[in-house]
Design an enzyme around this catalytic site. Structure first.
Site, PDB file in Angstrom:
ATOM      1  N   CYS A 341      19.698  52.204   2.003  1.00 47.13           N
ATOM      2  CA  CYS A 341      19.642  51.064   2.918  1.00 47.13           C
ATOM      3  C   CYS A 341      18.752  49.911   2.453  1.00 47.13           C
ATOM      4  O   CYS A 341      19.147  48.746   2.624  1.00 47.13           O
ATOM      5  CB  CYS A 341      19.279  51.516   4.344  1.00 47.13           C
ATOM      6  SG  CYS A 341      18.100  52.846   4.476  1.00 47.13           S
ATOM      7  N   ARG A 370      15.845  63.353  -3.378  1.00 48.74           N
ATOM      8  CA  ARG A 370      14.759  63.757  -2.492  1.00 48.74           C
ATOM      9  C   ARG A 370      14.231  65.111  -2.941  1.00 48.74           C
ATOM     10  O   ARG A 370      14.996  65.990  -3.321  1.00 48.74           O
ATOM     11  CB  ARG A 370      15.236  63.829  -1.034  1.00 48.74           C
ATOM     12  CG  ARG A 370      15.700  62.474  -0.527  1.00 48.74           C
ATOM     13  CD  ARG A 370      16.167  62.520   0.891  1.00 48.74           C
ATOM     14  NE  ARG A 370      16.945  61.329   1.208  1.00 48.74           N
ATOM     15  CZ  ARG A 370      17.706  61.204   2.283  1.00 48.74           C
ATOM     16  NH1 ARG A 370      17.784  62.199   3.149  1.00 48.74           N
ATOM     17  NH2 ARG A 370      18.388  60.091   2.495  1.00 48.74           N
ATOM     18  N   GLN A 388      25.592  59.903  -0.865  1.00 51.72           N
ATOM     19  CA  GLN A 388      25.912  59.608   0.531  1.00 51.72           C
ATOM     20  C   GLN A 388      27.069  58.617   0.617  1.00 51.72           C
ATOM     21  O   GLN A 388      27.154  57.682  -0.181  1.00 51.72           O
ATOM     22  CB  GLN A 388      24.695  59.012   1.235  1.00 51.72           C
ATOM     23  CG  GLN A 388      23.544  59.978   1.406  1.00 51.72           C
ATOM     24  CD  GLN A 388      22.380  59.333   2.129  1.00 51.72           C
ATOM     25  OE1 GLN A 388      21.890  58.290   1.713  1.00 51.72           O
ATOM     26  NE2 GLN A 388      21.927  59.949   3.199  1.00 51.72           N
ATOM     27  N   ASP A 390      27.475  56.039   2.252  1.00 53.24           N
ATOM     28  CA  ASP A 390      26.637  55.146   3.048  1.00 53.24           C
ATOM     29  C   ASP A 390      27.330  53.817   3.316  1.00 53.24           C
ATOM     30  O   ASP A 390      28.016  53.275   2.447  1.00 53.24           O
ATOM     31  CB  ASP A 390      25.341  54.859   2.290  1.00 53.24           C
ATOM     32  CG  ASP A 390      24.115  55.342   3.042  1.00 53.24           C
ATOM     33  OD1 ASP A 390      24.230  55.621   4.239  1.00 53.24           O
ATOM     34  OD2 ASP A 390      23.050  55.440   2.417  1.00 53.24           O
ATOM     35  N   HIS A 392      26.265  50.036   5.623  1.00 55.63           N
ATOM     36  CA  HIS A 392      25.347  49.337   6.521  1.00 55.63           C
ATOM     37  C   HIS A 392      26.029  48.081   7.028  1.00 55.63           C
ATOM     38  O   HIS A 392      26.544  47.281   6.251  1.00 55.63           O
ATOM     39  CB  HIS A 392      24.042  49.017   5.794  1.00 55.63           C
ATOM     40  CG  HIS A 392      23.313  50.254   5.380  1.00 55.63           C
ATOM     41  ND1 HIS A 392      23.484  50.841   4.139  1.00 55.63           N
ATOM     42  CD2 HIS A 392      22.461  51.057   6.069  1.00 55.63           C
ATOM     43  CE1 HIS A 392      22.754  51.937   4.069  1.00 55.63           C
ATOM     44  NE2 HIS A 392      22.122  52.094   5.227  1.00 55.63           N
ATOM     45  N   LYS A 475      19.681  57.409  16.824  1.00 56.44           N
ATOM     46  CA  LYS A 475      20.914  57.737  16.116  1.00 56.44           C
ATOM     47  C   LYS A 475      21.812  58.624  16.967  1.00 56.44           C
ATOM     48  O   LYS A 475      21.382  59.253  17.937  1.00 56.44           O
ATOM     49  CB  LYS A 475      20.599  58.448  14.808  1.00 56.44           C
ATOM     50  CG  LYS A 475      19.819  59.755  14.965  1.00 56.44           C
ATOM     51  CD  LYS A 475      19.547  60.410  13.627  1.00 56.44           C
ATOM     52  CE  LYS A 475      18.770  61.709  13.779  1.00 56.44           C
ATOM     53  NZ  LYS A 475      18.657  62.450  12.512  1.00 56.44           N
ATOM     54  N   HIS A 521      23.458  51.860  10.474  1.00 56.60           N
ATOM     55  CA  HIS A 521      23.581  52.772   9.331  1.00 56.60           C
ATOM     56  C   HIS A 521      24.647  53.806   9.696  1.00 56.60           C
ATOM     57  O   HIS A 521      24.602  54.363  10.792  1.00 56.60           O
ATOM     58  CB  HIS A 521      22.273  53.522   9.071  1.00 56.60           C
ATOM     59  CG  HIS A 521      21.061  52.670   8.919  1.00 56.60           C
ATOM     60  ND1 HIS A 521      20.299  52.657   7.773  1.00 56.60           N
ATOM     61  CD2 HIS A 521      20.445  51.805   9.773  1.00 56.60           C
ATOM     62  CE1 HIS A 521      19.267  51.841   7.931  1.00 56.60           C
ATOM     63  NE2 HIS A 521      19.326  51.316   9.144  1.00 56.60           N
TER      64      HIS A 521
END
Length: 649
Positions: A341, A370, A388, A390, A392, A475, A521
């Site tokens: 992000c 991570r 991911q 992902d 946004h 979320k 997100h």
């Protein structure tokens, strides 16, 4: 004192009365049948004093499952007592067995031991036998309050109990629970007697566990058990475990040659093999098609970033335990990317934006890193490097609800495509008492309200979980139940007022002034690694045709049919289908068996008759079993299979 019964009536009781006193006041039969109680919704045993004025419900032998945490805890004590008797029978003194903690857990219980000699799983049947004997003795389980000095004297031989007791306040009563000769330091609650405990239990495994979870402390032996109200429930649970073993993605991933984890590459860093890469690419293509129709724009960002980027976003500070250490390059510090992000925010900020440009939807299959503890790594479902899906969305306040609902619809569509229709919706809000959350109360309240209103608008059942929000915003999580009843948290949608604030991004509104966009997100899969791991287990490796890495195996009956088989293979591949020929020297039945073990969904068997008529015999794996068709025209079949592949049927 008084308590309120389920029908609203009040029951007067002596001061410090227990639930058993309440049952006796109602009637002797209820006192005999009672097992536990709830007071203001909290489970209690029959021996603990009730709060004055509480609303109580008594749990009886008719529904022992309502008190499952209690009977599991009490069975943990039965295990602890049985292990002590097991070692006494071997000639050890009773004080040779020392005990750590032993709580109830989901589906069962565990107990930590410091033992004179280790237990093995071969000892489990004997210990289970002692446990059943303890149940048969129908021992009363008695709760008593003792002073600190008496408690220390009782457990002077056990350093673990002494440590726990010493840490308790001097003026606080300490509770013991006793059954027969066995006494344990415990807060409870428990069943009233061992004879009331269900016999539907089984010891499952043993492992090492550090005292109080600290690696600098002694290593104890932990014994796990499972327990249910009925033997039917226990049998069903054990069958689910066996089914889970058969579906284990680590085993199937190896057998189907989907992925490997090589210690020379690194723990938690999966290598995608050719078959797994096909599976992953099919998933990505499916989602990219959906995103294209919804006017997302694809972007690509690097796998590392300047440390200041993640300090500004807050990821460096708030996820310090899971970030890899920064590295220094040319007097600057960089870090492996933990989140996509912040990069997308900087893409948004790369040029001026007008209110007419919004919403801006940026999507990326972005790889992030991570740090996970070695003991937590698990195949594809817990890794250190993952990708991911992902995206946004940067939008105006008046666009937020529509954008959120569109993402919600997309995520439900994605999950439904894979037969994941049993979904629980969980709204994660902040815990006001926790300091990890950034941003103003006004923004948090607005974001939480908008998520809840959007979910209510489409009529989805949901739960609210305080404290489950990301540090920058609330979320909506999608918790999916797979075919054998296990729950997995997959997709997520987050509403974020705070990163736009932290990065000071804006758009020019109709009034010519700068305004702050809101971020959404979203990641329907969550991560490709975890999603594929779950998908392997959901399907048990039997993927539908469109998703199967190896779709079609052409099986010639004899060598003279090889050329015809290769011709069909090429025509299928020209059409875009993944086809192979087994032209090995094996007999036909062995070829069919090999394709079945490889979980190839469609086999085309060709012999003299099929070759003469440009036909095939079809053997297909389905959810209901094997489906066979004879003398099928090849051209018609190719069109059928291609249509199923293209429509993902």
């Amino acid at each position: 004192m008084h308590v309120t019964l389920p029908d609203g009536k009040q029951l007067e009781l002596p001061a410090n009365a227990t639930a058993l006193d309440a049952a006796r006041a109602i009637g002797p039969r209820l006192a005999q049948d009672a097992l536990a109680a709830t007071a203001d919704g909290e489970l209690m045993d029959l021996m603990t004093p009730l709060p004055d004025g509480a609303a109580i419900t008594l749990i009886t032998r008719k529904k022992p499952e309502d008190a499952a945490p209690l009977f599991r805890h009490s069975l943990g004590h039965a295990l602890s007592q049985a292990v002590g008797e097991f070692y006494v029978a071997k000639g050890y003194p009773a004080t040779a067995v020392k005990r750590g903690v032993g709580p109830a857990i989901e589906n069962g219980f565990y107990q930590d031991f410091d033992l004179p000699e280790p237990l093995s799983e071969e000892d489990f049947p004997a210990i289970e036998g002692v446990m059943r004997d303890i149940l048969a003795r129908n021992l009363d389980i008695v709760r008593t309050d003792v002073g600190k000095a008496a408690a220390l004297e009782q457990f002077s031989y056990d350093p673990y109990k002494v440590e726990l007791i010493t840490a308790l306040p001097d003026d606080e009563p300490i509770t013991f629970y006793t059954q027969g000769d066995y006494v344990d330091l415990c807060r409870g609650p428990h069943f009233p007697r061992t004879g009331a405990l269900p016999a539907a239990f089984k010891l499952m495994s043993t492992s090492s566990a550090y005292w109080r979870g600290d690696a600098s402390n002694a290593a104890l032996q932990r014994v796990y058990g499972v327990a249910f109200a009925t033997q039917k429930e226990l049998d069903a649970y054990l069958e689910r475990l066996e089914e889970a073993k058969r579906r284990d993605h680590r085993r199937l991933g190896k057998e189907l040659e989907l992925f490997t984890i090589d210690p020379m590459v690194g723990k938690g860093l999966p290598l995608w093999l050719p078959n797994g890469t096909i599976l992953r690419d099919e998933l990505a293509a499916f989602l990219k098609e959906q995103q294209f129709q919804r006017r997302y724009q694809g972007v690509i960002t690097p796998n590392i970033g300047n440390l200041e980027l993640y300090k500004t976003s807050g990821h460096y500070q708030n996820y310090s335990d899971s970030n890899f250490s920064p590295i220094t390059v040319d007097d600057e510090q960089y870090m492996l990317k933990p989140m996509n992000c912040p990069h997308h925010v900087r893409i948004y900020a790369s040029k001026p934006r007008s209110y007419r440009d919004l919403p801006v939807r940026l999507a990326e299959f972005g790889t992030v890193y991570r740090y996970e503890q070695s003991g937590e790594l698990n195949g594809l479902t817990r890794v250190r490097g993952f990708t991911q899906d992902d995206a946004h969305i940067f939008c105006r306040p008046d666009q937020l609800k529509k954008e959120f609902l569109d993402v919600l619809e997309l995520t439900v569509l994605v999950l439904g495509t894979f037969g994941m229709n049993d979904v629980r919706f969980r709204v994660g809000t902040r815990d006001p008492g926790n300091s990890k959350y950034v941003g103003s109360d006004e923004n948090w309240n607005a974001a939480e309200t908008q998520i809840i209103e959007a979910v209510q608008e489409v009529g989805l059942p949901f739960t609210v979980e305080p404290g489950d929000a990301a540090f920058y915003g609330p979320k909506l999580d999608f918790v999916v139940k797979d075919v054998i009843g296990r729950e997995w948290q997959l997709g997520t949608i987050q509403v974020d007022y705070n990163l736009p604030e932290r990065f000071d991004i804006s758009y020019v509104g109709e009034d010519g002034q700068d305004h702050r966009p809101i971020m959404i997100h979203r990641a329907p899969f969550g991560s490709l690694e975890r999603f594929v791991g779950i998908l392997i287990e959901h399907y048990g490796g039997d993927f539908p045709l469109w998703l199967a890495p190896r779709q079609i195996m052409v099986v010639p009956i004899a060598d003279r049919h090889n050329d015809y088989a290769r011709q069909l293979e090429q025509e299928l591949r020209d059409a875009g289908l993944r086809a192979e020929v087994d032209d090995s020297s094996n007999r036909m039945n062995a070829k069919v068996r090999s394709a079945e073990l490889s979980k190839i969904p469609v086999m085309l068997i060709v012999g003299d008759a099929e070759q003469a008529a440009r036909q095939v015999s079809v053997r297909e794996r389905t959810a209901e079993g094997t489906r066979e068709r004879k003398a099928v025209g090849f051209d018609d079949l190719k069109a059928e299979l291609l249509g199923r592949y293209e429509t993902r049927a």
